[in-house]
Design a protein around this motif. Structure first.
Motif, PDB file in Angstrom:
ATOM      1  N   HIS A  38      71.958 -31.116  52.800  1.00 40.52           N
ATOM      2  CA  HIS A  38      70.564 -31.257  53.222  1.00 40.52           C
ATOM      3  C   HIS A  38      70.118 -32.714  53.362  1.00 40.52           C
ATOM      4  N   ASN A  55      66.894 -26.439  54.235  1.00 38.21           N
ATOM      5  CA  ASN A  55      67.117 -25.452  53.170  1.00 38.21           C
ATOM      6  C   ASN A  55      66.086 -24.318  53.256  1.00 38.21           C
ATOM      7  N   ILE A  56      66.377 -23.234  52.556  1.00 37.21           N
ATOM      8  CA  ILE A  56      65.518 -22.042  52.620  1.00 37.21           C
ATOM      9  C   ILE A  56      64.135 -22.305  52.030  1.00 37.21           C
ATOM     10  N   THR A  59      61.987 -23.823  54.708  1.00 39.79           N
ATOM     11  CA  THR A  59      61.611 -22.762  55.646  1.00 39.79           C
ATOM     12  C   THR A  59      60.527 -21.881  55.041  1.00 39.79           C
ATOM     13  N   ASN A  60      60.687 -21.509  53.778  1.00 38.32           N
ATOM     14  CA  ASN A  60      59.705 -20.677  53.089  1.00 38.32           C
ATOM     15  C   ASN A  60      58.330 -21.345  53.095  1.00 38.32           C
ATOM     16  N   ILE A  82      61.833 -13.519  53.208  1.00 38.41           N
ATOM     17  CA  ILE A  82      62.465 -14.023  54.422  1.00 38.41           C
ATOM     18  C   ILE A  82      63.979 -13.979  54.304  1.00 38.41           C
ATOM     19  N   ARG A  83      64.609 -14.012  55.482  1.00 35.20           N
ATOM     20  CA  ARG A  83      66.066 -14.075  55.577  1.00 35.20           C
ATOM     21  C   ARG A  83      66.405 -15.117  56.634  1.00 35.20           C
ATOM     22  N   LEU A  84      67.369 -15.987  56.302  1.00 34.44           N
ATOM     23  CA  LEU A  84      67.768 -17.019  57.241  1.00 34.44           C
ATOM     24  C   LEU A  84      68.883 -16.546  58.152  1.00 34.44           C
ATOM     25  N   HIS A 131      66.264 -18.351  63.469  1.00 31.76           N
ATOM     26  CA  HIS A 131      66.436 -19.080  62.212  1.00 31.76           C
ATOM     27  C   HIS A 131      65.938 -18.269  61.017  1.00 31.76           C
ATOM     28  N   VAL A 132      64.783 -17.616  61.155  1.00 30.25           N
ATOM     29  CA  VAL A 132      64.190 -16.896  60.028  1.00 30.25           C
ATOM     30  C   VAL A 132      63.495 -15.634  60.524  1.00 30.25           C
TER      31      VAL A 132
END
Length: 163
Positions: A38, A55-56, A59-60, A82-84, A131-132
């Motif tokens: 990252h 990183n997740i 995104t979150n 969420i799911r990446l 992506h998400v």
């Protein structure tokens, strides 16, 4: 149910986010994710990635921002699931979109919710694909069904305009 885009089927305005190295690295640092993939491009390449990637947790946070930007600062995120998929690499753009899939009047829901509960299906795409994906459950304080006498707008009206 009424409110700013709170009806089932309502589409949220898309949000374009430039994926920069600064965003990726600062998001990782802010979430205390010190994994080299990252922030260190050379080590990321050694591990098989073409570059650093988001990183997740970043995104979150961006998904949460998208929802609260739409529903206003009084909205309360209750659940973010969420799911990446495709990574977010520097130089790309992620576009978040959302659709309201469920609503529940606050007068019938949890006693402490203080407003309507809305579920939004979100999708974020970039140049590589999706992506998400996921759902966000949000409470909108002060928003109830139109039949309720306590119904108020979820955001104050502009000066000089009626609510």
């Amino acid at each position: 149910m009424t409110g700013i885009g709170a009806e089932v089927g309502a589409k949220l305005v898309p949000l374009e986010i430039a994926v920069t190295r600064t965003l990726i690295v600062s998001g990782a640092i802010a979430s205390r994710d010190y994994q080299d993939v990252h922030h260190d491009a050379e080590l990321a390449k050694e591990k098989g990635s073409p570059d650093i990637f988001m990183n997740i947790l970043t995104t979150n946070g961006l998904v949460g921002r998208y929802i609260t930007d739409h529903f206003g600062p009084a909205s309360v995120l209750r659940k973010v699931a969420i799911r990446l998929g495709a990574p977010n690499y520097p130089g790309d753009t992620m576009v978040l979109t959302g659709t309201v899939t469920e609503t529940e009047d606050g007068s019938e829901g949890e006693a402490d919710s203080g407003g309507a509960t809305v579920v939004v299906r979100i999708v974020g795409v970039n140049g590589l694909g999706t992506h998400v994906t996921g759902t966000v459950t949000v409470t909108l304080p002060g928003l109830t069904s139109p039949a309720s006498p306590a119904s108020t707008p979820s955001r104050p009206s502009a000066p000089g305009r009626p609510a």
